[in-house]
Design an enzyme around this catalytic site. Structure first.
Site, PDB file in Angstrom:
ATOM      1  N   SER A 183       1.834  -1.149  42.347  1.00 48.00           N
ATOM      2  CA  SER A 183       1.908  -1.023  43.791  1.00 48.00           C
ATOM      3  C   SER A 183       1.960  -2.423  44.390  1.00 48.00           C
ATOM      4  O   SER A 183       1.863  -3.413  43.681  1.00 48.00           O
ATOM      5  CB  SER A 183       0.674  -0.290  44.322  1.00 48.00           C
ATOM      6  OG  SER A 183      -0.467  -1.110  44.143  1.00 48.00           O
ATOM      7  N   LYS A 184       2.096  -2.503  45.674  1.00 51.09           N
ATOM      8  CA  LYS A 184       2.201  -3.797  46.342  1.00 51.09           C
ATOM      9  C   LYS A 184       1.047  -4.711  45.952  1.00 51.09           C
ATOM     10  O   LYS A 184       1.209  -5.898  45.743  1.00 51.09           O
ATOM     11  CB  LYS A 184       2.171  -3.604  47.863  1.00 51.09           C
ATOM     12  CG  LYS A 184       3.451  -3.039  48.411  1.00 51.09           C
ATOM     13  CD  LYS A 184       3.378  -2.909  49.915  1.00 51.09           C
ATOM     14  CE  LYS A 184       4.562  -2.103  50.427  1.00 51.09           C
ATOM     15  NZ  LYS A 184       4.497  -1.874  51.866  1.00 51.09           N
ATOM     16  N   ARG A 185      -0.105  -4.122  45.871  1.00 52.39           N
ATOM     17  CA  ARG A 185      -1.303  -4.843  45.508  1.00 52.39           C
ATOM     18  C   ARG A 185      -1.150  -5.592  44.181  1.00 52.39           C
ATOM     19  O   ARG A 185      -1.707  -6.643  43.964  1.00 52.39           O
ATOM     20  CB  ARG A 185      -2.435  -3.831  45.411  1.00 52.39           C
ATOM     21  CG  ARG A 185      -3.773  -4.346  45.728  1.00 52.39           C
ATOM     22  CD  ARG A 185      -4.787  -3.232  45.940  1.00 52.39           C
ATOM     23  NE  ARG A 185      -4.267  -1.879  45.833  1.00 52.39           N
ATOM     24  CZ  ARG A 185      -4.409  -1.099  44.780  1.00 52.39           C
ATOM     25  NH1 ARG A 185      -4.998  -1.491  43.778  1.00 52.39           N
ATOM     26  NH2 ARG A 185      -3.929   0.116  44.760  1.00 52.39           N
TER      27      ARG A 185
END
Length: 477
Positions: free
Chosen positions: A240-242
């Site tokens: 994910s972006k994280r």
RNA sequence: GGCCCCAUCGUCUAGCGGUCAGGACGUCGGCCUCUCACGCCGAAAACACGGGUUCGAUUCCCGUUGGGGUCACCA
């Protein structure tokens, strides 16, 4: 038969790292077999598709140097063709109109949930005569999928994968509003584009069965499938972006080189013995879907940096310098002079071997800007704060001033400084570190002798005098 | 939950019945050295578990556990 692969992202966001790898594998496979690599923008979801996302995908591929063959195909523009196929399937008895309402569908969903099973359309309109159609209701078109037997995919990466047809319901091909669903559009486009190898993330593996049913219903040749494992974050969950599932533009901004990203992505889920680095030519020659791992792999920023620093060291001045000048100019807010550019050019080899990224290179280059880096690093300031440091500066300045401008080079500087250290009874390091702090504003830099040589006598002495003036010696006890 | 996929050092991986289980990143020592990098040398670090098959399993089969993916008139 020429090989045709495609990369088919939906333009609902940036080109992320997973998509980049999928594109890379498709590109490599096509190049390996002398085939074509096509781009198809799956923009049938009008609400979520955006032009900036389309631009980001095209720019991202371009930056990664994964050139596409032919113009991109925009799926939305092929809507009529998709509808035509859906109606042909109805005519051939492979699909049928379904008048089930949203409410009925919701009931079916609730019912299956209550049973703890997944939602499946119950086929209530599958065998209804045309006369049963309610007036004034536009139907969706559903595939008349086989109810018994199995659908088999011989996947080039996953091997033979089988699913019971009873597990697959009659999916919607054409919505009630006449627009095609993804399942229909993909199959029609892949067929029309002559795609021979569908290489994509294995989140599509389940879709492949349904798509195979459409291919079969139409009597079209099934392309070869290769479902490559997804890339996960450091914690093993879906990227994910994280985790760094940023757009490739973000990696560009962080100072990564396209060749490094490609090499890193290539080795994530694929390998060729113990080889770690591949030129583009080697990658094309060696790439084989049979060597793609079946297990998902984790994205590791540290390893990416390591690969990037390798490419930074290997890179030639031409690929490094122009962008480096631009980055430095953006940092200092003015154009670089010819003298400054020349210093950075001369200092490049030492600078690039110390840089993991273009950003590191930019930061390192600041020592060659007139006047040096604006701020003194804390450790450098500490280096200058003793009386010993001040006398070292003085000794260094005296020794350097004695070198004639014509003799000013790294060898002469080294000789002068070594002599001065000996005369003062100092180890070279005791003399060099304060000088390094004065010249570079840091306790770590390329060779002091080289830096002074590149800076020239005037700038070198000026920086030492400035450091002497600024640092009032702190009495030592 | 149903279905599908997966399982070697912390991470990326080699291995395709018999290996001291190899390499890379990272980590920890050391060398080099004007600092920092680079480079070099060395160390610690893995076959998820249980059954089979076999003279012999990391490797083949089954199960367990664990992880992931997917279940729309989204793509």
């Amino acid at each position: 038969m020429t090989v045709v692969t495609r990369f088919a992202p939906s333009p609902t966001g940036f080109l992320h790292i997973g998509g980049a790898r999928t594109a890379l594998f498709n590109w490599l496979f096509a190049r390996r077999h002398g085939g074509e690599f096509k781009l198809r923008i799956e923009d049938t979801d009008r609400k979520r598709s955006t032009q900036p996302a389309i631009d980001a995908i095209i720019d991202g591929l371009k930056w990664l140097e994964l050139e596409c063959d032919g113009e991109p195909v925009f799926q939305f523009s092929r809507m009529e063709r998709h509808a035509e196929i859906a109606h042909a399937m109805v005519a051939a008895g492979h699909a049928y109109p379904c008048y089930a309402t949203t409410e009925e569908l919701a009931e079916m969903r609730a019912a299956s949930e209550a049973e703890g099973k997944r939602f499946q359309y119950d086929g209530r309109w599958r065998d209804q005569p045309q006369s049963a159609a309610p007036a004034g209701v536009r139907p969706a078109i559903r595939l008349k999928a086989p109810e018994t037997g199995q659908t088999v995919i011989d996947d080039l990466v996953q091997g033979r994968v089988t699913v019971e047809n009873a597990e697959l319901d009659d999916m919607v091909l054409l919505r009630a509003d006449g627009t095609p669903t993804y399942m229909l559009a993909v199959v029609v486009d892949d067929h029309d584009m002559g795609v021979t190898h569908v290489i994509r993330g294995d989140d599509h593996l389940n879709n492949a069965f349904r798509q195979a049913q459409v291919f079969h219903a139409m009597g079209w040749d099934l392309p070869a499938f290769a479902h490559i494992p997804l890339i996960h974050g450091a914690d093993g969950a879906k990227l994910s972006k994280r985790h760094g599932a940023l757009g490739v533009d973000a990696y560009r901004d962080m100072g990564f080189l396209p060749a490094a990203i490609r090499n890193y992505l290539l080795r994530l889920g694929w390998s060729h013995g113990d080889m770690e680095f591949f030129t583009t030519e080697e990658a094309i020659r060696l790439f084989d879907l049979a060597d793609v791992n079946r297990a998902p792999s984790r994205f590791d920023m540290i390893k990416l940096e390591s690969v990037n620093s390798h490419y930074m060291r290997e890179a030639d001045a031409e690929t490094l310098l122009p962008e480096n000048f631009a980055l430095v100019e953006a940092e200092i807010g003015r154009p670089l002079s010819e003298v400054e550019r020349q210093r950075m050019t001369d200092g490049l080899p030492s600078l690039q071997s110390r840089a993991k990224t273009r950003i590191d290179l930019k930061t390192g280059s600041l020592i060659y800007v007139d006047g040096g880096p604006k701020a003194l690093a804390p450790k450098a300031a500490a280096l200058l704060q003793t009386a010993e440091a001040q006398s070292a500066l003085e000794a260094g300045a005296t020794a350097l001033a004695a070198i004639g401008a014509a003799q000013w080079d790294a060898a002469a500087i080294e000789a002068a400084l070594r002599d001065a250290a000996e005369a003062e009874g100092l180890k070279l390091g005791k003399l060099a570190q304060p000088l390094r702090a004065a010249l570079t504003g840091s306790d770590a830099s390329p060779s002091l002798f080289e830096v002074a040589a590149i800076l020239g006598p005037v700038e070198t002495l000026a920086r030492i005098r400035k450091a002497q003036a600024q640092q009032a010696p702190v009495p030592s006890y």
